[in-house]
Design a protein around this motif. Structure first.
Motif, PDB file in Angstrom:
ATOM      1  N   PHE A 175      47.262  39.736 144.809  1.00  0.00           N
ATOM      2  CA  PHE A 175      46.661  39.828 143.328  1.00  0.00           C
ATOM      3  C   PHE A 175      47.165  38.434 142.499  1.00  0.00           C
ATOM      4  CE2 PHE A 175      46.283  44.566 144.372  1.00  0.00           C
ATOM      5  CZ  PHE A 175      44.995  44.313 144.294  1.00  0.00           C
ATOM      6  N   ALA A 176      48.315  37.987 142.852  1.00  0.00           N
ATOM      7  CA  ALA A 176      48.951  36.769 142.206  1.00  0.00           C
ATOM      8  C   ALA A 176      48.118  35.775 142.565  1.00  0.00           C
ATOM      9  CB  ALA A 176      50.314  36.679 142.364  1.00  0.00           C
ATOM     10  N   GLU A 177      47.662  35.698 144.096  1.00  0.00           N
ATOM     11  CA  GLU A 177      46.838  34.516 144.603  1.00  0.00           C
ATOM     12  C   GLU A 177      45.506  34.487 143.875  1.00  0.00           C
ATOM     13  OE1 GLU A 177      47.075  34.971 148.647  1.00  0.00           O
ATOM     14  OE2 GLU A 177      49.124  33.975 148.921  1.00  0.00           O
ATOM     15  N   ARG A 178      44.886  35.565 143.714  1.00  0.00           N
ATOM     16  CA  ARG A 178      43.635  35.768 143.120  1.00  0.00           C
ATOM     17  C   ARG A 178      43.617  35.286 141.634  1.00  0.00           C
ATOM     18  NH1 ARG A 178      39.893  40.605 144.760  1.00  0.00           N
ATOM     19  NH2 ARG A 178      38.326  39.316 143.567  1.00  0.00           N
ATOM     20  N   LYS A 179      44.817  35.636 141.044  1.00  0.00           N
ATOM     21  CA  LYS A 179      44.784  35.285 139.756  1.00  0.00           C
ATOM     22  C   LYS A 179      44.960  33.940 139.354  1.00  0.00           C
ATOM     23  CE  LYS A 179      46.948  37.146 135.338  1.00  0.00           C
ATOM     24  NZ  LYS A 179      48.340  37.812 134.751  1.00  0.00           N
ATOM     25  N   GLY A 180      45.679  33.367 140.406  1.00  0.00           N
ATOM     26  CA  GLY A 180      45.869  31.813 140.221  1.00  0.00           C
ATOM     27  C   GLY A 180      44.852  31.100 140.709  1.00  0.00           C
TER      28      GLY A 180
END
Length: 220
Positions: A215-220
């Motif tokens: 989810f951090a990668e998607r948000k970034g």
């Protein structure tokens, strides 16, 4: 619709053999029948019923805990809690209302004047199979709300079986007949995708860290 990108990400952490096993098992799963157990006092019986659901392919188990607060006995369930969906209800009324809203017939598994023998039971319609307490059986509310009654033929002096034994006999019989029918009993595609996500999450170690990274990668 389940997040297919999320599913693909999770399945990167599974072996091909595990993914193939998921697909094979899911092809044998059903929501055509579901099981409901009402205020079962002996915890190991609840766990054993869950195990029977998992072994024979019933995906949904409904547990009413109006009188006794319970948690699944993992030793008896032997991992079945990872693969079966457990829906918990605080009252029998809530459980019946939920199942009827999902178009299930309420079937009381108890001897009754209008009962039906196991081999004669109509499998063509979705049904919720209710099992009661070891000592008192099903509540009057279930009996009053039931759309039908089902019993196991017995030929000895004993008039009842342990709930976990009764559930295993009934589930095995009905699922065997369902598998040999031409009914469309399998899970829908969307349900299968969601179970692949759920089962991957239940399998992967350190899932919280892995999810956080995704989810951090998607948000970034």
């Amino acid at each position: 619709m389940p997040d297919l990108d999320y599913l693909a990400y999770l399945e990167e952490f599974l072996t091909d053999a595990r993914k193939e096993k998921f697909l094979k098992v899911l092809s044998q799963r059903t929501n055509h029948f579901t099981v409901a157990i009402e205020d079962v006092f002996q915890l190991h019986n609840t766990s054993a019923v869950m195990r029977s659901c998992e072994v024979f392919g019933i995906q949904q188990l409904n547990v009413v805990e109006e009188k006794f607060g319970k948690s699944i006995d993992k030793e008896i369930a032997m991992g079945a809690q990872k693969w079966v969906d457990v829906n918990r209800f605080e009252s029998i009324s809530d459980c019946i209302q939920d199942l009827k809203a999902k178009n299930y017939r309420i079937i009381a598994t108890t001897p009754h004047e209008n009962d039906c023998l196991l081999d004669d039971f109509d499998i063509t319609q979705p049904a919720a199979l209710f099992f009661g307490t070891e000592r008192d059986g099903l509540s009057q509310e279930v009996l009053d709300q039931a759309d039908g009654f089902l019993k196991i033929p017995m030929r000895g002096f004993t008039e009842s079986l342990n709930i976990s034994v009764s559930a295993a006999i009934i589930i095995q019989n009905l699922m065997s007949r369902l598998h040999h029918s031409d009914l469309n009993w399998q899970l829908k595609e969307e349900e299968i995708l969601q179970k692949r996500i759920d089962w991957a999450r239940n399998t992967i170690k350190d899932i919280k860290r892995i999810e956080a990274r995704y989810f951090a990668e998607r948000k970034g």
